[in-house]
Design a protein around this motif. Structure first.
Motif, PDB file in Angstrom:
ATOM      1  N   HIS A  56      31.595  30.922-132.811  1.00  0.00           N
ATOM      2  CA  HIS A  56      30.634  32.019-132.902  1.00  0.00           C
ATOM      3  C   HIS A  56      30.351  32.587-131.502  1.00  0.00           C
ATOM      4  O   HIS A  56      30.036  31.840-130.581  1.00  0.00           O
ATOM      5  N   ALA A  57      30.471  33.897-131.371  1.00  0.00           N
ATOM      6  CA  ALA A  57      30.309  34.520-130.053  1.00  0.00           C
ATOM      7  C   ALA A  57      28.854  34.556-129.621  1.00  0.00           C
ATOM      8  O   ALA A  57      27.939  34.695-130.447  1.00  0.00           O
ATOM      9  N   GLN A  58      28.653  34.426-128.361  1.00  0.00           N
ATOM     10  CA  GLN A  58      27.297  34.451-127.825  1.00  0.00           C
ATOM     11  C   GLN A  58      27.370  35.068-126.424  1.00  0.00           C
ATOM     12  O   GLN A  58      28.235  34.708-125.645  1.00  0.00           O
ATOM     13  N   SER A 109      21.815  27.626-136.083  1.00  0.00           N
ATOM     14  CA  SER A 109      22.615  28.579-135.341  1.00  0.00           C
ATOM     15  C   SER A 109      21.680  29.205-134.337  1.00  0.00           C
ATOM     16  O   SER A 109      20.635  28.672-134.007  1.00  0.00           O
ATOM     17  N   GLN A 110      22.047  30.393-133.880  1.00  0.00           N
ATOM     18  CA  GLN A 110      21.212  31.110-132.932  1.00  0.00           C
ATOM     19  C   GLN A 110      19.850  31.488-133.511  1.00  0.00           C
ATOM     20  O   GLN A 110      19.031  32.043-132.820  1.00  0.00           O
ATOM     21  N   THR A 112      30.031  25.301-135.975  1.00  0.00           N
ATOM     22  CA  THR A 112      30.231  24.159-135.090  1.00  0.00           C
ATOM     23  C   THR A 112      28.919  23.483-134.733  1.00  0.00           C
ATOM     24  O   THR A 112      28.910  22.369-134.267  1.00  0.00           O
ATOM     25  N   SER A 113      27.807  24.189-134.984  1.00  0.00           N
ATOM     26  CA  SER A 113      26.538  23.581-134.602  1.00  0.00           C
ATOM     27  C   SER A 113      25.953  22.730-135.727  1.00  0.00           C
ATOM     28  O   SER A 113      24.950  22.064-135.542  1.00  0.00           O
ATOM     29  N   ASN A 149      27.088  29.758-137.162  1.00  0.00           N
ATOM     30  CA  ASN A 149      27.784  28.943-136.180  1.00  0.00           C
ATOM     31  C   ASN A 149      28.126  27.602-136.803  1.00  0.00           C
ATOM     32  O   ASN A 149      27.343  26.673-136.753  1.00  0.00           O
TER      33      ASN A 149
END
Ligand code: NAG
Ligand code: NAG
Ligand code: NAG
Ligand code: NAG
Ligand code: NAG
Ligand code: NAG
Length: 640
Positions: A256-258, A633-634, A628-629, A626
């Motif tokens: 996921h881009a951040q 997420s964010q 992977t988290s 996300n």
């Protein structure tokens, strides 16, 4: 023109001039096509309260002209309503009508029907392409006239094409043609501009005299170097970053881009202190509902996820984030921020689990959809052979009867096994002609396997001579950027089974969305349906269920934990693709206004691969973008 309704580049002061005074814009991108219209006003108000004085919008051509000559400017496609709401909110508009827009949108906004001419050179002076562009612009641009600032509206400037310099054609005749066309419809006194990436090649091929040259770049760039490049092409006039990236997109399978909040707000401050006009891309990203996501093709095909959250200052669901507050802080050092509180996040509801039941195999749709269409299609296709050679099957489809073609979603290719296959026999797509994923079943039961463009070109099959073979082909969104935007869909070349080339295909466009919008499968209107699926729960299968919300119709997020890949509809509205196995996106955004507070809400899922034994879905009060988290997420930095 009286000077109080003037907007222009002002070369003497290196700035824009509005109503006779120097003017700097602080703008944010928002795509009306990615937000349900009930929420337009809410998002615009939040942008205004963040201190912006303008919004920048794209007009996706294919959203308004899905079928050639059939235009739609109503509901979620009511562009003038959006302009009106922006005007009422006190926001100016920077309009980007394309014709090409990129935007991580299906085919960069170009309608798929342009590919009816298989050799068309898109984004060039190709006569077939220009003819279609002329017709479209003659519909769109006259509607925009009353919204021009000089005519009492809020559109201050209009972008021509989009990052044209990044495309291989570098065709100045095309850009000259567009300049003439835009001037013809919008008048000589409208500020026309171009936007290009931060390289000399792009600025050289994308810019043209008479259209103001602007640049775009994100946080990974040296600002003074980037603006000095713009200066080389535009020695006087305002510095403009037309796309300052607040975040980035996700493809299926990506992390996921951040983009870092501190960096975004610091660099925004630096650009504003130089007097530059800046547009933040995105300010509010929204959602790729239905089949509207685009794709990239660098060394392989990569489809963009359903969420277009973009890690932007307003989340996918339009909620203020920490990034928004940091940006507002920065802006407040340069201009007065409107007084009053930031509107809060819209309420979210965790409605909990709903268990779905398996209803029909994918092919049952054939027995539901309009038999007239079905028969016509069927009879003209019966004898087809997929001959070698790229795009052949595609061109046959189009030339014979384009009206019956389906541009988005799913196509079914059906034939018979030419001989007994007691042992595993390879089914191969030797020319990589599966665009984009094919789910293969024998005798309509379960999926024997799948083929995927650029990655899985072979699978095994067993069966008996004469067994029916179904190849359900999924269009995963057309390429939106680069030289591969002529992205034909379906089976583009032969499939080979052992020693045999498969022939005698019957080809069916599946109007799944049409069927679901008219009440299927809940309505139970059947036309000689085949048996419901038996046996294993894998293979493309429809599931249904209902969500009861006890008087509420609040936003929610749908999680299909342990489901594999597919498409979801709620009350007939296509929410988009899910693919939690590949991620990173785990939840689909459901805007509250799509829900009925009183009636049971119809959920329909087309699972393409394998459903979990529990067949449950979960309605949550927060997104998970996300994978992977694991747990969060964010969203942790959102105000909810
Ligand atoms: C036009 O688009 C709107 C919004 O997507 C949709 O509700 C409506 O049905 C469309 N109209 C037609 C005639 O297709
Ligand atoms: C835009 O808003 C202004 C200010 O409220 C108003 O005077 C003008 O008529 C509006 N323009 C249009 C095209 O609605
Ligand atoms: C950006 O480039 C300029 C000129 O090349 C240089 O002076 C400056 O230090 C650079 N800024 C940053 C933040 O690297
Ligand atoms: C196909 O079957 C053969 C023989 O069982 C096996 O060796 C091969 O790995 C299989 N290929 C695929 C792609 O599953
Ligand atoms: C659910 O589907 C049924 C059958 O088509 C329909 O009567 C009902 O109105 C639908 N519910 C909603 C909330 O749209
Ligand atoms: C996604 O999760 C990973 C692993 O927990 C974390 O390092 C990363 O910061 C997260 N990204 C976002 C955008 O939340």
């Amino acid at each position: 023109i009286p000077s109080h309704t003037q907007f222009k580049e002002y070369y003497k002061n290196n700035c824009f001039q509005k109503d006779g005074k120097p003017f700097q814009y602080v703008s944010g991108s928002i795509h009306y096509s990615r937000i349900p219209h009930y929420y337009w006003k809410d998002r615009l108000l939040k942008m205004y309260m963040a201190g912006l004085n303008a919004v920048q919008i794209y007009v996706p051509w294919n959203f308004h002209e899905e079928k050639r000559g059939v235009y739609n400017f109503s509901g979620d496609r009511d562009l003038e309503n959006f302009l009106d709401l922006a005007n009422q909110t006190g926001l100016l508009v920077i309009l980007r009508p394309g014709p090409y827009i990129c935007a991580e949108w299906e085919m960069g906004g170009l309608p798929a029907w342009l590919l009816q001419k298989p050799n068309i050179v898109l984004r060039s002076a190709d006569t077939d392409y220009l003819e279609a562009v002329n017709t479209w612009m003659a519909v769109l641009l006259p509607k925009m006239r009353r919204w021009l600032y000089t005519n009492g509206g809020n559109i201050i400037s209009v972008q021509v094409e989009n990052e044209y310099g990044s495309y291989y054609t570098c065709d100045y005749n095309y850009m000259r043609h567009l300049r003439t066309l835009f001037q013809f419809f919008l008048g000589d006194d409208t500020v026309l501009f171009t936007t290009d990436g931060n390289t000399d090649r792009e600025m050289t091929c994308g810019t043209l005299e008479g259209m103001y040259a602007t640049i775009d770049f994100g946080t990974d760039v040296n600002i003074s170097q980037a603006f000095s490049r713009q200066r080389r092409f535009e020695p006087r006039g305002p510095l403009v970053n037309s796309e300052f990236y607040t975040g980035w997109l996700d493809h299926w399978g990506d992390q996921h881009a951040q983009v870092d909040t501190q960096k975004v707000s610091r660099m925004l401050g630096e650009m504003l202190s130089m007097g530059a006009s800046v547009n933040m891309y995105m300010f509010e990203g929204g959602t790729n509902f239905g089949y509207w996501n685009g794709a990239d093709h660098d060394n392989r095909f990569r489809s963009v996820v359903t969420s277009y959250d973009y890690n932007a200052p307003l989340s996918e669901a339009g909620d203020p984030t920490e990034k928004l507050l940091a940006i507002r802080d920065t802006i407040s050092k340069f201009r007065d921020i409107p007084v009053g509180p930031m509107p809060p996040a819209t309420p979210k509801m965790a409605y909990g689990f709903v268990t779905l039941t398996m209803v029909w195999a994918y092919y049952s749709i054939l027995y539901y959809q309009d038999p007239a269409l079905f028969t016509a299609y069927f009879t003209t296709r019966t004898q087809h052979t997929l001959l070698p050679g790229p795009s052949l099957i595609y061109s046959i489809l189009y030339y014979q009867d384009p009206a019956l073609f389906t541009y988005y979603g799913f196509m079914l290719y059906r034939t018979k096994l030419p001989r007994d296959l007691p042992e595993d026999t390879p089914l191969i797509s030797p020319l990589n002609g599966v665009h984009d994923r094919a789910y293969v079943s024998v005798c309509g039961v379960g999926a024997s396997g799948l083929l995927e463009r650029d990655t899985t070109l072979v699978m095994n099959l067993t069966g008996k001579q004469g067994d029916q073979v179904d190849v359900l082909v999924e269009n995963m969104g057309r390429v939106n950027f680069g030289s591969k935007i002529n992205d034909f869909k379906g089976l583009l070349s032969n499939l080979i089974l052992g020693k045999d080339v498969l022939t005698d295909w019957q080809i069916y466009p599946l109007d799944i969305d049409g069927a679901i919008a008219s009440g299927w499968p809940q309505s139970g209107q059947r036309r000689s349906l085949p048996d419901p699926v038996r046996g294993p729960s894998d293979g493309p299968v429809f599931y249904q269920g209902t969500l009861t919300t006890n008087g509420l119709a609040w936003d929610t997020f749908l999680r299909l934990n342990e489901w594999t890949k597919g498409q979801v509809w709620i009350n007939g509205v296509n929410l988009g693709r899910y693919w939690p196995k590949r991620g990173p996106q785990q939840t689909l955004y459901i805007p509250g206004p799509l829900l009925s507070p009183t009636q049971p809400n119809n959920i329909t899922v087309l699972e393409l691969e394998r459903a979990p034994p529990h067949t449950r879905v979960l309605f949550m009060d927060r997104p998970q973008l996300n994978s992977t988290s694991g747990k969060t997420s964010q969203t942790t930095d959102r105000q909810t």
